[in-house]
Design a protein around this motif. Structure first.
Motif, short mmCIF file in Angstrom:
data_model
loop_
_atom_site.label_atom_id
_atom_site.label_comp_id
_atom_site.label_asym_id
_atom_site.label_seq_id
_atom_site.Cartn_x
_atom_site.Cartn_y
_atom_site.Cartn_z
N GLY A 73 52.70 43.17 34.81
CA GLY A 73 51.45 43.53 35.12
C GLY A 73 50.27 42.30 35.79
N SER A 74 49.11 42.72 35.89
CA SER A 74 48.38 41.69 36.66
C SER A 74 47.69 40.75 35.30
N GLY A 75 47.67 41.35 34.32
CA GLY A 75 47.20 40.47 33.19
C GLY A 75 45.62 40.39 32.92
N ALA A 76 44.85 40.72 33.84
CA ALA A 76 43.40 40.59 33.78
C ALA A 76 42.65 41.36 34.90
N SER A 77 41.34 41.45 34.82
CA SER A 77 40.67 41.70 35.97
C SER A 77 40.58 41.05 36.95
N PRO A 78 40.20 41.48 38.30
CA PRO A 78 40.27 40.39 39.61
C PRO A 78 39.42 39.25 39.35
N LEU A 105 40.00 46.13 46.61
CA LEU A 105 41.23 46.88 45.99
C LEU A 105 40.57 47.89 44.53
N PHE A 106 40.97 48.86 44.30
CA PHE A 106 41.03 49.56 43.32
C PHE A 106 42.30 50.23 42.75
N GLY A 107 42.06 50.81 41.47
CA GLY A 107 43.45 51.31 40.87
C GLY A 107 43.66 52.78 41.11
N SER A 108 42.38 53.32 41.79
CA SER A 108 42.48 54.82 42.19
C SER A 108 41.61 55.21 43.20
N GLY A 109 41.71 56.22 44.04
CA GLY A 109 40.80 56.68 44.98
C GLY A 109 39.57 57.08 44.32
N PHE A 110 39.69 57.84 42.95
CA PHE A 110 38.72 58.27 42.19
C PHE A 110 37.62 57.14 41.88
N SER A 111 38.62 56.13 41.39
CA SER A 111 37.51 54.95 40.88
C SER A 111 36.79 54.24 42.05
N ALA A 112 37.21 54.06 43.23
CA ALA A 112 37.05 53.73 44.35
C ALA A 112 35.67 54.36 44.93
N ASN A 113 35.70 55.70 44.96
CA ASN A 113 34.59 56.33 45.23
C ASN A 113 33.39 56.13 44.37
N GLN A 256 30.58 41.61 43.08
CA GLN A 256 29.89 41.08 42.02
C GLN A 256 29.39 42.29 40.93
N PHE A 257 28.82 43.70 41.85
CA PHE A 257 28.42 44.39 40.97
C PHE A 257 29.15 45.83 40.77
N ALA A 258 30.31 46.12 41.33
CA ALA A 258 30.88 47.32 41.26
C ALA A 258 31.79 47.19 39.91
N LYS A 259 31.24 47.87 38.83
CA LYS A 259 31.90 47.59 37.73
C LYS A 259 33.42 48.22 37.58
N HIS A 260 33.36 49.25 38.42
CA HIS A 260 34.94 49.88 38.13
C HIS A 260 35.98 48.81 38.92
N HIS A 261 35.38 47.62 39.55
CA HIS A 261 36.11 46.56 40.10
C HIS A 261 36.13 45.48 39.25
N VAL A 262 35.08 45.14 38.69
CA VAL A 262 34.81 43.79 37.75
C VAL A 262 35.37 44.06 36.52
N TYR A 263 35.46 45.29 35.95
CA TYR A 263 35.79 45.41 34.64
C TYR A 263 37.00 46.08 34.27
N SER A 264 37.84 46.21 35.31
CA SER A 264 39.07 47.10 35.31
C SER A 264 40.26 46.06 35.35
N THR A 265 41.21 46.01 34.76
CA THR A 265 42.35 45.28 35.09
C THR A 265 43.00 45.49 36.48
N ALA A 266 43.31 44.50 37.28
CA ALA A 266 43.78 44.65 38.41
C ALA A 266 44.85 45.40 38.52
N MET A 267 45.36 45.97 39.85
CA MET A 267 46.59 46.75 40.04
C MET A 267 47.63 45.57 39.84
N PRO A 268 48.64 45.82 39.45
CA PRO A 268 49.92 44.93 39.40
C PRO A 268 50.15 44.18 40.56
#
Length: 383
Positions: A73-78, A105-113, A256-268
């Motif tokens: 795993g990545s162990g943390a958010s980006p 980068l995002f964990g899924s297309g749903f979260s990216a959109n 800076q502002f996309a919560k799906h990116h900032v607060y999600s664990t990065a892809m492995p």
């Protein structure tokens, strides 16, 4: 009875009474041309693994190598410690290939959109979407603070009537529509957005890797460059995850502002490492796209005379049957003959347009498609 329990019970009962209940099937090798279910083998025509990479051994070895270097795993958010050299290399490969300054980068297309629309749009903005856009885009638009309008599917004149120079517009469309397999008229849409000083965002989940000379997708095929391009890795790349391609400033804004990116664990990082190899495979192994074109010709020649056949230039081949019960029955009959196809019903598609969503993948053979044709003809002849 507590309100949540009664609400859940009512909704499930209504769904079953309407004949729209969904269920999951435990399958083995669902990412291959032959899958197994309850001890039986089926030719798989329901996978989005368009280029046949999900079980490609070179890609499997790349992921294994990534695991040996980076662990699981990545162990943390980006923004903490989750961003590695593997992620940076993947972003660089994507930007060089697709011609953008940044790839987020995002964990899924749903979260990216969702991240894209939630982060970019404000109350003073107007969002204009194709009526058949993916649920992730429609939900994000409805929940955003912007005013949302929808134009009739691929209807350029209707889009023109909704847009003007005075408002701050974001126009969003898919490159390839997942249930119909048709392509957006991107060249015309880009001309409209530029004439009205609007931005264009394209979700090319089902076009990337499949269309274009290098597999660059719908935009490469149409020779357009939207301000925002969303690609996903769960279809032609044979893996999972997604990326938003954009300019430098927009990329900085999203980080800076996309919560799906900032607060999600990065892809492995091992996944990012393997995806970088997938990017090379998609570009270099054009025989996979050539195989899809060949299979499409066999499919067309075998089924073009049947009611329900729909011509597409993509790997998605909807066979429209109309009623939900008929679609379920034909899908069941096909499975009796060793063909795994999925019936798609409302609310995923409009009422009266239930269909089989048939998909072609590069690891199928011409004989597989001919067997599908015979099974489908037999099922329809039994009406």
């Amino acid at each position: 009875m507590p309100v949540f329990k009664s609400r859940i019970k009512l909704a499930l009962t209504q769904r079953k009474e309407q004949g729209l209940n969904r269920s999951m099937n435990v399958v083995f090798a669902g990412n291959q041309s032959i899958l197994e279910h309850e001890g039986k083998r089926y030719i798989n025509f329901s996978s989005n693994d368009y280029l046949g990479l999900a079980n490609d051994q070179a890609l499997v070895r790349a992921w294994q190598q990534g695991l040996s270097v980076y662990g699981s795993g990545s162990g943390a958010s980006p923004m903490v410690t989750g961003f590695s050299a593997a992620h940076s290399n993947l972003e660089a490969a994507l930007t060089e290939w697709l011609g953008y300054e940044r790839a987020i980068l995002f964990g899924s297309g749903f979260s990216a959109n969702q991240a894209l629309l939630f982060t970019l749009l404000e109350k003073s903005d107007v969002l204009i979407q194709d009526r058949l856009n993916h649920a992730s885009l429609m939900e994000a638009g409805a929940l955003s603070s912007a005013k949302m309008k929808r134009f009739k599917h691929n209807d350029i004149e209707h889009l023109k009537s909704l847009i003007n120079r005075e408002d701050n517009h974001l126009v969003v469309t898919e490159g390839v529509f997942s249930m119909d397999g048709d392509c957006s008229p991107l060249k015309d849409i880009e001309a409209i957005t530029r004439a009205n000083h609007a931005w264009l965002a394209v979700d090319d989940a089902h076009g990337i890797g499949v269309l274009g000379e290098s597999g660059g997708g719908s935009c490469e095929l149409s020779q357009v460059k939207p301000e925002l391009l969303v690609i996903t890795f769960g279809k032609a790349f044979g893996m999972s995850g997604a990326a938003i391609l954009c300019d430098q400033a927009t990329g900085d804004y999203l980080t800076q502002f996309a919560k799906h990116h900032v607060y999600s664990t990065a892809m492995p990082p091992a996944q990012a490492y393997a995806l970088t190899h997938a990017v090379s495979i998609v570009q270099e192994q054009s025989w996979r796209r050539e195989k899809l074109a060949e299979l499409s010709e066999v499919y067309r020649d075998s089924l073009k005379d049947l009611d329900g056949f729909v011509e597409t230039q993509t790997s998605i081949k909807p066979f429209v049957l109309g009623g939900s019960e008929l679609a379920l029955r034909v899908a069941s009959d096909c499975r009796q003959n060793g063909i795994w196809v999925t019936a798609i019903r409302p609310p995923t598609v409009p009422k009266g347009t239930s269909r089989l969503r048939i998909t072609l993948t590069a690891n199928q053979t011409n004989e597989h498609v001919k067997t599908l044709s015979m099974a489908l003809k037999q099922a329809l002849g039994a009406q």
